[in-house]
Design an enzyme around this catalytic site. Sequence first.
Site, mmCIF file in Angstrom:
data_model
loop_
_atom_site.group_PDB
_atom_site.id
_atom_site.type_symbol
_atom_site.label_atom_id
_atom_site.label_comp_id
_atom_site.label_asym_id
_atom_site.label_seq_id
_atom_site.Cartn_x
_atom_site.Cartn_y
_atom_site.Cartn_z
ATOM 1 N N ASP A 16 0.851 -1.187 0.000
ATOM 2 C CA ASP A 16 0.000 0.000 0.000
ATOM 3 C C ASP A 16 0.889 1.241 0.000
ATOM 4 O O ASP A 16 1.663 1.464 0.929
ATOM 5 C CB ASP A 16 -0.901 -0.020 1.239
ATOM 6 N N GLU A 113 -2.240 0.192 -4.679
ATOM 7 C CA GLU A 113 -2.155 -0.978 -3.809
ATOM 8 C C GLU A 113 -2.381 -2.259 -4.591
ATOM 9 O O GLU A 113 -3.018 -2.263 -5.645
ATOM 10 C CB GLU A 113 -3.148 -0.889 -2.651
#
Length: 419
Positions: A16, A113
Site C-alpha cells: 500500500d 495498492e
Amino acid sequence: MQPSKVNKHRIIFHIDMNCFYASVEMAHNPSLKGKPLAIAGNPEERKGIIVTSSYEARGKGVKTTMPIWQAKKLCPDLILMRPNFDRYRAASREIFKMLAEITPYVQPVSIDEGYMDITDTIYAKDPLVTANQLQQRILSGLDIPCSIGIAPNKFLAKMASDMKKPLGITVLRKREVEKLLWPMSVEEMYGIGEKTAQKLNSIEIKTIGDLAKKNVYELKQLLGVNGERLQNRANGIDNRLVDPEAVHDFKSIGSSQTLPHDSTDVTELMQLIHELVDNVERRVKRKEAAGKTVQITIRYHDRKTITRSKKLYNYIDNHREILFVAKELFEQHWNEAPVRLLGVSLQDMETKRNIGEQLDLFTYEAIEKKEKLKVTVDKLTKKYGSNIITSQKNKNESQENQQPRTSFQKDFLDDYKKP
C-alpha cells in the site's frame, strides 16, 4: 495464468503506497517535502474537495473528501495542487513492474495498492528481508514510501499493511487475530463501510471480536451471505487467491466524477453525464463489448448515495443509447438536492463476438449498417479531430477538447490489463 494455489501456508504481501498522490508530487518536487500538501479537485475556486493529503496535512486535521475551505481553515498554510493523473499512472506502472520481478502472482486492486503471493519463489525463505528490500527499492528508485502487510491470506495482509504507516512492515499471523484484531472496532475492519457498521451496531456488534463470535444465522438475516463472509474474515479466514487475471475480468464499465462544488445546476449536471457517457463508450469500444443494463449513481451533498439501473432487451454500446437511458434514470430519480458526485456504468457486459452468435439476421443487418457508419465517423474523428462531425442536435453546442473526467482507478486497471 492460474491463480495462486490454496494451502494453509501461503505468504501473501499487501503493498500500500502511503499518501500516494501527495508522495508522487513530493518526489517530483522535493521542496514540497515536510510541508502540508493536499491534492484537490478545484483549488483555484476553493469550492472543491480534498482528494488526498500528506501526513503533515493530516496532522492538522485535513481529511479526504473534506471541502477545501474547511481544510484551509484547519491548516492555513496548506499547499493545494490539482491532480496530475499521468504522473501518478507512470509511477504506479513502475511500482508494479518491481513487484512482477519478484513473482508472477501480482494482483493490482487500485493504482496504489496490490497483492502478491511469494509462496513458491526463492523469496519465501525470508519474507521480512524480501519486504524490506522491496520497500527500500521503491523508496530509493521512486522516492515513494509504502507499507507492507505479510500474512497467510489477503484479508489479514490488508489489515496488516494498515497497522504501521508510513514505511511500515507488519506480519500478522492467524493465531494473532484474537489478540490484535478482535479489540478493534468493526468500523476499522476492511470490507465494512459506514452503513454496514451501523447495521452491525444495531445488533450489539461493536468490535471485530463481537462479529467473530456472533451467531451466524443472525448475521445472515441481517446482511445475507455477506454476513457469513465477514464473520469468516473476523476469524482470520479468507480463501481468496491472488489472481493476476482478476484484473482482466469485467462485468461492468463505469465512470464517475466528483463535482468541484455541490450543484443543482441542471445544465452542469447534464453536461457531466454527457462526459461520463463519452468515457464509458470509449472504454466499451476498446474492449469490443456491449452491455444490457445502464446504471447511474448519485451522491448528494450529505453523502447519501443512490444507484438506479434499467435492464434493456438488447445489448447497447454507443453514446446515444447509453445517454438516453442515463438521462432518463437521472430525471426520474434525482430529488433536486445538491449533487456532489455522478456516475454512469454499463453492466451485464458481453463481448461482441459472443453477442453476434445471439443475433438474428435482421438485427444483425441493422447493426451492421450502423457499425459501418460509426466506423467512418470514428476514422474522420481520429484524422481531423472531434469537431469535424457533430450531430444535428449538438451542432450549435461548443465542443470541448479536454479529456472527459474519468473514474481514475478503473482507468488504471484498464492500463494494467494485457491487450
